[in-house]
Design a protein around this motif. Structure first.
Motif, PDB file in Angstrom:
ATOM      1  N   ALA A  88     -46.780 -63.755 120.337  1.00  0.00           N
ATOM      2  CA  ALA A  88     -46.524 -63.031 121.571  1.00  0.00           C
ATOM      3  C   ALA A  88     -47.635 -63.239 122.587  1.00  0.00           C
ATOM      4  O   ALA A  88     -47.389 -63.287 123.784  1.00  0.00           O
ATOM      5  CB  ALA A  88     -46.377 -61.549 121.265  1.00  0.00           C
ATOM      6  N   LYS A  89     -48.846 -63.358 122.078  1.00  0.00           N
ATOM      7  CA  LYS A  89     -49.958 -63.430 123.018  1.00  0.00           C
ATOM      8  C   LYS A  89     -51.183 -64.035 122.336  1.00  0.00           C
ATOM      9  O   LYS A  89     -51.499 -63.662 121.210  1.00  0.00           O
ATOM     10  CB  LYS A  89     -50.252 -62.004 123.477  1.00  0.00           C
ATOM     11  CG  LYS A  89     -51.454 -61.822 124.357  1.00  0.00           C
ATOM     12  CD  LYS A  89     -51.518 -60.371 124.823  1.00  0.00           C
ATOM     13  CE  LYS A  89     -52.793 -60.088 125.572  1.00  0.00           C
ATOM     14  NZ  LYS A  89     -52.835 -58.712 126.073  1.00  0.00           N
TER      15      LYS A  89
ATOM     16  N   LYS B  87     -54.738 -63.664 122.360  1.00  0.00           N
ATOM     17  CA  LYS B  87     -55.668 -62.681 122.919  1.00  0.00           C
ATOM     18  C   LYS B  87     -56.954 -63.335 123.363  1.00  0.00           C
ATOM     19  O   LYS B  87     -57.571 -62.948 124.316  1.00  0.00           O
ATOM     20  CB  LYS B  87     -56.046 -61.657 121.840  1.00  0.00           C
ATOM     21  CG  LYS B  87     -55.029 -60.575 121.645  1.00  0.00           C
ATOM     22  CD  LYS B  87     -55.371 -59.738 120.429  1.00  0.00           C
ATOM     23  CE  LYS B  87     -56.535 -58.822 120.647  1.00  0.00           C
ATOM     24  NZ  LYS B  87     -56.671 -57.830 119.558  1.00  0.00           N
TER      25      LYS B  87
ATOM     26  N   ALA C  30     -45.370 -55.216 115.282  1.00  0.00           N
ATOM     27  CA  ALA C  30     -46.248 -56.323 115.641  1.00  0.00           C
ATOM     28  C   ALA C  30     -47.403 -56.464 114.671  1.00  0.00           C
ATOM     29  O   ALA C  30     -47.578 -55.644 113.773  1.00  0.00           O
ATOM     30  CB  ALA C  30     -46.793 -56.091 117.048  1.00  0.00           C
ATOM     31  N   ALA C  31     -48.187 -57.516 114.893  1.00  0.00           N
ATOM     32  CA  ALA C  31     -49.389 -57.725 114.088  1.00  0.00           C
ATOM     33  C   ALA C  31     -50.443 -58.393 114.948  1.00  0.00           C
ATOM     34  O   ALA C  31     -50.125 -59.138 115.875  1.00  0.00           O
ATOM     35  CB  ALA C  31     -49.069 -58.597 112.879  1.00  0.00           C
ATOM     36  N   VAL C  32     -51.691 -58.096 114.623  1.00  0.00           N
ATOM     37  CA  VAL C  32     -52.806 -58.730 115.325  1.00  0.00           C
ATOM     38  C   VAL C  32     -53.655 -59.446 114.284  1.00  0.00           C
ATOM     39  O   VAL C  32     -53.946 -58.894 113.226  1.00  0.00           O
ATOM     40  CB  VAL C  32     -53.676 -57.676 116.048  1.00  0.00           C
ATOM     41  CG1 VAL C  32     -54.871 -58.337 116.715  1.00  0.00           C
ATOM     42  CG2 VAL C  32     -52.852 -56.915 117.072  1.00  0.00           C
TER      43      VAL C  32
ATOM     44  N   VAL D 157     -51.705 -62.039 118.935  1.00  0.00           N
ATOM     45  CA  VAL D 157     -50.779 -60.923 118.721  1.00  0.00           C
ATOM     46  C   VAL D 157     -49.417 -61.529 118.389  1.00  0.00           C
ATOM     47  O   VAL D 157     -48.918 -62.387 119.128  1.00  0.00           O
ATOM     48  CB  VAL D 157     -50.614 -60.028 119.973  1.00  0.00           C
ATOM     49  CG1 VAL D 157     -49.678 -58.855 119.673  1.00  0.00           C
ATOM     50  CG2 VAL D 157     -51.962 -59.518 120.462  1.00  0.00           C
TER      51      VAL D 157
ATOM     52  N   SER E  78     -45.289 -60.702 117.443  1.00  0.00           N
ATOM     53  CA  SER E  78     -44.267 -59.662 117.575  1.00  0.00           C
ATOM     54  C   SER E  78     -43.230 -59.848 116.464  1.00  0.00           C
ATOM     55  O   SER E  78     -42.846 -60.970 116.147  1.00  0.00           O
ATOM     56  CB  SER E  78     -43.602 -59.813 118.942  1.00  0.00           C
ATOM     57  OG  SER E  78     -42.484 -58.974 119.032  1.00  0.00           O
TER      58      SER E  78
END
Lengths: 129, 158
Positions: free
Chosen positions: B71-72, B74, B101-103, B121, B123
């Motif tokens: 998703a991103k 970071k 989600a997960a980071v 990140v 999703s």
């Protein structure tokens, strides 16, 4: 010991600078996350994660940024929040300032409720508990 | 054909961390264009390698039932170049994982030397973007992909 609002504000500012890649002078209490700071939907998750970590709090889904209210047909009619929907949203977001939104509660204007202040109020309340 | 930018996992701790390696070879055609006469592994593909290492770690944590989508990015900071003949090591750690989600945080090294830090990140898209529907089948972790993973001993450790 509970943090002061100023302490919360300065940490929220750091979170938003990191999550959104904005400069810290762009962050004002009334800045909207989407309109002014360019946040996208996934950034909200990232912000929630970072707030949890920074403040050692747990933020249940939908508590800071309620997104399920718009899915309920009872709460939205022709692009506007119904009285019932508005009441529900206000209850879900006691940390937001509804003064402007209430006058014309169009769904499209909902992002204006998500401001830096909304987050600071929420976290201040949450960390005081 | 799958677009795969890691060669194998060398360490996998379910739900916690994973380490994968990638051997960079001059047989990879893209290196001849990036750049002519001076081949270096593109940074974007190093991000993809980390996304695959971390994405598989995140997927396996939920038995590959979620559709895990990047998703991103970071953070992605690069400290040096990678040339053909070198081996990249991707170490991914799960920072947080929830319903939606997960980071992950990630460290990339070459022969023990730090190459990059890449935090991502992910999703779980079925639990996000409310209202949008995605195909029922898991198009991220297809059967082909999972059988490939089995050869790395991934997804068996639980």
């Amino acid at each position: 010991m509970a943090m002061t609002r100023d302490e919360v504000y300065s940490k929220v500012k750091e979170v938003l600078v990191d999550a959104l890649g904005v400069d810290d002078d762009e962050i004002k209490e009334n800045a909207t996350l989407i309109g002014d700071l360019g946040a996208e939907s996934i950034d909200f998750l990232d912000i929630v994660f970072r707030l949890e970590k920074t403040f050692s709090i747990k933020i249940p889904k939908g508590e800071l940024f309620p997104d399920d209210i718009l899915q309920n047909p009872e709460f939205v009619d022709q692009g506007k929040m119904t009285a019932k929907g508005l009441a529900q949203l206000k209850e879900a977001m006691p940390h937001a300032d509804f003064t402007e939104f209430e006058a014309n509660p169009e769904v499209d204007a909902m992002p204006s409720l998500f401001t830096v202040k909304t987050i600071v109020n929420y976290v201040t309340h949450k960390t005081a508990a | 054909m799958r677009w795969i930018w890691i060669d194998k996992f060398i360490d996998f701790e379910s739900g916690v961390r994973a380490t994968a390696i990638k051997n960079v070879s001059l047989a990879e055609e893209h290196l001849h264009d990036h750049f002519p006469g001076y081949p270096v592994m593109p940074a974007s593909l190093i991000i993809e390698g980390m996304a695959q290492t971390a994405g598989i770690l995140v997927g396996e944590a939920r038995n590959f039932e979620e559709k895990v989508i990047l998703a991103k990015v970071k953070r992605a900071v690069f400290r040096r170049e990678v040339r053909p003949g070198e081996r990249i090591t991707y170490e991914a750690t799960i920072d947080q994982v929830t319903e939606e989600a997960a980071v992950t945080t990630g460290r990339v090294t070459v022969e023990g030397e730090e190459l990059a830090q890449i935090d991502i990140v992910f999703s779980h898209i079925d639990n996000n973007l409310s209202g949008l529907e995605f195909p029922k089948e898991n198009f991220v972790f297809t059967d082909d992909f999972k059988s490939l993973l089995q050869s790395y001993n991934v997804g068996r450790g639980k």
